[in-house]
Design an enzyme around this catalytic site. Structure first.
Site, PDB file in Angstrom:
ATOM      1  N   ARG A 266      28.261  40.617 -15.897  1.00  0.00           N
ATOM      2  CA  ARG A 266      29.402  41.231 -15.208  1.00  0.00           C
ATOM      3  C   ARG A 266      29.722  40.506 -13.897  1.00  0.00           C
ATOM      4  NH1 ARG A 266      32.309  45.893 -15.319  1.00  0.00           N
ATOM      5  NH2 ARG A 266      31.217  46.584 -17.175  1.00  0.00           N
TER       6      ARG A 266
ATOM      7  N   ASN B 133      45.516  51.770  -8.529  1.00  0.00           N
ATOM      8  CA  ASN B 133      45.180  52.178  -9.896  1.00  0.00           C
ATOM      9  C   ASN B 133      46.021  53.378 -10.295  1.00  0.00           C
ATOM     10  OD1 ASN B 133      43.620  52.309 -12.354  1.00  0.00           O
ATOM     11  ND2 ASN B 133      42.468  54.013 -11.473  1.00  0.00           N
ATOM     12  N   THR B 134      46.333  53.476 -11.576  1.00  0.00           N
ATOM     13  CA  THR B 134      46.952  54.697 -12.081  1.00  0.00           C
ATOM     14  C   THR B 134      45.988  55.325 -13.076  1.00  0.00           C
ATOM     15  OG1 THR B 134      48.072  53.814 -14.034  1.00  0.00           O
ATOM     16  CG2 THR B 134      49.210  53.565 -11.944  1.00  0.00           C
ATOM     17  N   HIS B 135      46.003  56.642 -13.133  1.00  0.00           N
ATOM     18  CA  HIS B 135      45.063  57.341 -14.017  1.00  0.00           C
ATOM     19  C   HIS B 135      45.751  58.560 -14.626  1.00  0.00           C
ATOM     20  CE1 HIS B 135      41.244  58.506 -15.676  1.00  0.00           C
ATOM     21  NE2 HIS B 135      41.439  59.729 -15.211  1.00  0.00           N
TER      22      HIS B 135
ATOM     23  N   ASP C 106      38.700  52.104  -5.114  1.00  0.00           N
ATOM     24  CA  ASP C 106      37.508  51.519  -4.502  1.00  0.00           C
ATOM     25  C   ASP C 106      36.569  51.099  -5.641  1.00  0.00           C
ATOM     26  OD1 ASP C 106      36.232  53.823  -5.337  1.00  0.00           O
ATOM     27  OD2 ASP C 106      36.277  54.775  -3.359  1.00  0.00           O
ATOM     28  N   ALA C 107      35.288  50.911  -5.340  1.00  0.00           N
ATOM     29  CA  ALA C 107      34.387  50.358  -6.362  1.00  0.00           C
ATOM     30  C   ALA C 107      33.882  51.413  -7.348  1.00  0.00           C
ATOM     31  CB  ALA C 107      33.212  49.647  -5.691  1.00  0.00           C
ATOM     32  N   GLY C 108      34.335  52.656  -7.214  1.00  0.00           N
ATOM     33  CA  GLY C 108      33.910  53.704  -8.143  1.00  0.00           C
ATOM     34  C   GLY C 108      34.783  53.741  -9.387  1.00  0.00           C
TER      35      GLY C 108
ATOM     36  N   ARG D  48      38.293  48.009 -17.210  1.00  0.00           N
ATOM     37  CA  ARG D  48      36.990  47.489 -16.762  1.00  0.00           C
ATOM     38  C   ARG D  48      36.758  47.874 -15.312  1.00  0.00           C
ATOM     39  NH1 ARG D  48      34.102  45.439 -21.009  1.00  0.00           N
ATOM     40  NH2 ARG D  48      35.577  44.392 -22.380  1.00  0.00           N
TER      41      ARG D  48
ATOM     42  N   ASP E 264      37.690  55.312 -10.951  1.00  0.00           N
ATOM     43  CA  ASP E 264      38.898  56.087 -10.637  1.00  0.00           C
ATOM     44  C   ASP E 264      38.738  56.894  -9.347  1.00  0.00           C
ATOM     45  OD1 ASP E 264      40.348  55.206 -12.947  1.00  0.00           O
ATOM     46  OD2 ASP E 264      39.130  56.550 -14.160  1.00  0.00           O
TER      47      ASP E 264
HETATM   48  C1  GAR Z   1      47.654  54.755 -18.667  1.00  0.00           C
HETATM   49  O1  GAR Z   1      47.825  56.114 -18.969  1.00  0.00           O
HETATM   50  C2  GAR Z   1      46.654  54.599 -17.538  1.00  0.00           C
HETATM   51  O2  GAR Z   1      46.696  55.613 -16.605  1.00  0.00           O
HETATM   52  C3  GAR Z   1      45.347  54.624 -18.281  1.00  0.00           C
HETATM   53  O3  GAR Z   1      45.587  53.809 -19.380  1.00  0.00           O
HETATM   54  C4  GAR Z   1      46.954  53.995 -19.794  1.00  0.00           C
HETATM   55  C5  GAR Z   1      47.556  52.628 -20.020  1.00  0.00           C
HETATM   56  O4  GAR Z   1      48.727  52.708 -20.767  1.00  0.00           O
HETATM   57  N1  GAR Z   1      44.288  54.175 -17.440  1.00  0.00           N
HETATM   58  C6  GAR Z   1      43.088  54.759 -17.392  1.00  0.00           C
HETATM   59  O5  GAR Z   1      42.742  55.656 -18.151  1.00  0.00           O
HETATM   60  C7  GAR Z   1      42.153  54.227 -16.314  1.00  0.00           C
HETATM   61  N2  GAR Z   1      41.039  55.061 -16.153  1.00  0.00           N
HETATM   62  P1  GAR Z   1      49.656  51.428 -21.020  1.00  0.00           P
HETATM   63  O6  GAR Z   1      48.740  50.269 -21.437  1.00  0.00           O
HETATM   64  O7  GAR Z   1      50.577  51.850 -22.124  1.00  0.00           O
HETATM   65  O8  GAR Z   1      50.376  51.151 -19.740  1.00  0.00           O
END
Ligand code: GAR
Length: 195
Positions: free
Chosen positions: A64, A106-108, A140-142, A90, A144
């Site tokens: 890694r 980041n988006t979650h 950050d490094a965690g 990742r 989400d």
């Molecule tokens: C999104 O919903 C994003 O929030 C999620 O992956 C999807 C990507 O969709 N990310 C996570 O779950 C990170 N923990 P996409 O490839 O269609 O944009």
């Protein structure tokens, strides 16, 4: 504002950013799109849109740390103001976070700090919550974790499957991501917050 977007999959949220830039509604330059594995639709659609792409294949590295170092230098090469993890699945190491201190977005698909990780939609449904949503935050490094910029709730319908709910969340997520980037590009400190 120059951004590098990291993807692991389809990149439909990335497509919303590409569309907003093309439509003139988002004043950012997508310097590059990178992936952690070959063959992602996210990279394919970016290349089709004329955006430079790169792959730092996790499986090609002994460990890694060496993958992380390669990813860091690949991203650094594009001198981004903001790096966006848009479905990048990742965990990056603290060295990456240090290199892009306060610049890694980041988006979650859940209302963090609830349901972090790779299955935010599935985990929310399994728990039985009636409302979930999405979060845009500085990473950050965690897993989400990091300061939250914007969140919006999405109600879970009784007939929802993981796919139907995730798709409804992504509609909101795309809007929040584009709004957050627009606010950051405009130098607004409260980037992305509806108020
Ligand atoms: C999104 O919903 C994003 O929030 C999620 O992956 C999807 C990507 O969709 N990310 C996570 O779950 C990170 N923990 P996409 O490839 O269609 O944009």
């Amino acid at each position: 504002m120059r951004i590098v977007v990291l993807v692991s999959g389809t990149g439909s949220n990335l497509q919303a950013v590409i569309d907003a830039v093309k439509a003139g509604g988002l004043d950012v330059e997508i310097a590059a799109v990178g992936a952690d594995r070959p063959g992602t639709y996210g990279v394919e659609r970016s290349a089709a849109a004329g955006i430079p792409t790169f792959v730092v294949d996790f499986k090609s590295y002994a460990d890694r740390a060496s993958w992380n170092a390669a990813l860091t230098s690949a991203v650094e090469g594009y001198t981004p103001d903001v790096v966006v993890s848009s479905g990048f699945m990742r965990i990056v190491s603290p060295a990456f976070i240090e290199a892009f201190d306060g610049k890694y977005l980041n988006t979650h698909p859940a209302l963090l700090p609830a349901f972090p990780g790779a299955h935010g939609v599935r985990d929310a449904m399994a728990y039985g919550v009636k409302v979930t949503g999405c979060t845009v935050h500085w990473a950050d490094a965690g897993v989400d974790t990091g300061p939250i910029i914007a969140q919006e709730a999405v109600v879970i319908a009784p007939e929802d499957t993981e796919d139907t709910l995730h798709e409804r969340i992504k509609i909101v997520e795309r809007r929040l991501l584009v709004a957050t980037l627009a606010a950051l590009a405009a130098g607004q400190p409260n980037a992305g917050h509806p108020n």
